[in-house]
Scaffold this motif. Structure first.
Motif, PDB file in Angstrom:
ATOM      1  N   THR A 146      -3.241  -7.161   0.443  1.00 46.30           N
ATOM      2  CA  THR A 146      -3.624  -5.753   0.367  1.00 46.30           C
ATOM      3  C   THR A 146      -4.918  -5.632   0.928  1.00 46.30           C
ATOM      4  O   THR A 146      -5.355  -4.860   1.872  1.00 46.30           O
ATOM      5  N   PHE A 162       0.782  -1.177   0.040  1.00 42.42           N
ATOM      6  CA  PHE A 162      -0.044  -0.046  -0.097  1.00 42.42           C
ATOM      7  C   PHE A 162       0.731   1.248   0.036  1.00 42.42           C
ATOM      8  O   PHE A 162       0.494   2.277  -0.580  1.00 42.42           O
ATOM      9  N   CYS A 203      -0.739   3.115  -3.275  1.00 40.53           N
ATOM     10  CA  CYS A 203      -2.116   3.433  -2.940  1.00 40.53           C
ATOM     11  C   CYS A 203      -2.037   4.785  -2.154  1.00 40.53           C
ATOM     12  O   CYS A 203      -2.920   5.747  -2.166  1.00 40.53           O
ATOM     13  N   LEU A 206      -6.204  -3.681   4.487  1.00 44.67           N
ATOM     14  CA  LEU A 206      -7.313  -2.674   4.424  1.00 44.67           C
ATOM     15  C   LEU A 206      -8.295  -2.997   5.446  1.00 44.67           C
ATOM     16  O   LEU A 206      -8.943  -2.083   6.100  1.00 44.67           O
TER      17      LEU A 206
END
Length: 399
Positions: free
Chosen positions: A377, A254, A273, A381
């Motif tokens: 990922t 990320f 990200c 999250l």
């Protein structure tokens, strides 16, 4: 602006700046009268709202690594947010008494809606209802998906004045916002609440905006697995001691920027990200442009004006249950699909507003994600979700 100097701080050489506005009799300036009687409030809300024993909105714990703020000119107060809570949940704010702010922003769903579009008094919303988690903890001070509101204060009454949403537009045969004020002035508990907060019973749009914005900014989520780990490390780049190897791997993916070749294919690095959603707030970079989603809920035409997004905190509940579809169209229904969207960016005809970070060297980015990367990922999250925000009574309906 005016400066107020407090003797103790003067000894330290520090001055405190307090913002002033047309309604400077904000909640913080009206003292609480101990054991006062509020019969209209008590009759309407019973034990759910006790003005002699207010919930803590103003002094909630904020982790020391959270530094971003907006709305400093209208600081959260216990009194102001209490009034904001009532306004947020009151269906009297719609023209036919059927819709409140909470109809589209539901506590059980991170103050969003599981429906693609939310129901208004005269139709459906044009975009998915944005989550309101941690709206205060961001650099971006503009609101709505297309940033058309210059502040949260301005945003709060725009749905009320929208013909389709809450119906006090003053057009299309609707009553006006002044008619709403007259309506609220005839409700006993508002007479008591506005006097409690502002010192007089006078109701104005500005006072409504200040209170609603304080309530929304009070909605915070910092009890996630991410927060339990972040407090023990000096920065996000360090391995979190409470994370699994997969979660730490997902965090690294990320945070790390990708490496691209000349044609936009990723050859190394992470997923990038954090380039738009920086930790630890995970708010949207104010300079972000369109993210490649150009559809509309109606399904016709394109919408390239969407450049804002809510915090990535509480994308899903801690168990992975969705709080509603992702993006302004709500057409992405899993974390895997959301990650996949960014994995392959197509340069759609007509999208003149695509963020440059998604078109390296002029090509739509191709991340060439592996299953291991996607799963890591997703695992990361999910660490951004808390639990308290879904159940805390101070953010629940007082009705």
């Amino acid at each position: 602006m005016k400066k107020l100097f407090v003797p103790f701080f003067m000894l330290l050489g520090i001055s405190i700046t307090i913002s002033s506005c047309s309604d400077s009799d904000d909640a913080q300036y009206v003292p609480i009268t101990p054991n006062a009687s509020y019969p209209e409030v008590e009759a309407a809300f019973g034990s759910k709202l006790d003005l002699n024993n207010l919930s803590n909105y103003a002094n909630q714990y904020i982790p020391p690594y959270i530094r971003k703020r907006n709305g400093n000119a209208n600081p959260v107060t216990d009194k102001g947010a209490t009034l904001g809570r009532v306004l947020f949940y009151d269906k009297n704010l719609s023209s036919n008494n059927t819709i409140s702010c909470s109809s589209c922003h539901q506590q059980a769903n991170a103050f969003s809606d599981t429906n693609i579009a939310s129901t208004g008094v005269n139709g459906m919303t044009g975009r998915h209802s944005m989550r309101l988690i941690n709206a205060r903890f961001a650099v971006e001070s503009k609101f709505f998906w297309d940033e058309r509101a210059g502040s949260l204060e301005i945003q709060t009454t725009m749905p009320i004045k929208d013909h389709g949403e809450m119906g006090f537009s003053g057009a299309n045969g609707d009553l006006s916002f002044n008619d709403l004020i007259t309506k609220l002035q005839g409700i006993g508990y508002y007479k008591e609440l506005f006097k409690f907060v502002y010192g007089t019973e006078v109701i104005t749009e500005n006072r409504i905006q200040l209170a609603l914005a304080q309530f929304v900014r009070s909605i915070q989520s910092f009890d996630s697995k991410y927060d339990s780990g972040r407090i023990f490390v000096p920065n996000d780049g360090q391995p979190f001691p409470n994370f699994t190897a997969q979660e730490n791997n997902g965090k690294n993916l990320f945070l790390a920027p990708p490496v691209f070749d000349a044609t936009g294919n990723r050859t190394g690095g992470g997923l990038g990200c954090a380039g738009c959603h920086a930790a630890p707030e995970f708010d949207i970079d104010p300079n972000s442009r369109n993210n490649g989603i150009i559809g509309t809920i109606a399904g016709s035409g394109i919408d390239i004006t969407v450049t804002r997004a809510p915090s990535l905190r509480d994308l899903v509940k801690r168990d992975g249950t969705l709080n509603g579809g992702f993006m302004h169209t709500a057409n992405i229904n899993s974390l895997q699909a959301a990650i996949g969207h960014y994995g392959t960016i197509n340069l759609a005809p007509g999208n003149t507003n695509l963020d440059p970070r998604l078109r390296p060297n002029g090509f739509g980015q191709q991340l060439h994600l592996t299953a291991t990367e996607v799963n890591a990922t997703i695992a990361f999250l999910r660490t951004l979700s808390g639990t308290n925000v879904y159940t805390d009574s101070k953010w629940s309906s007082p009705f």
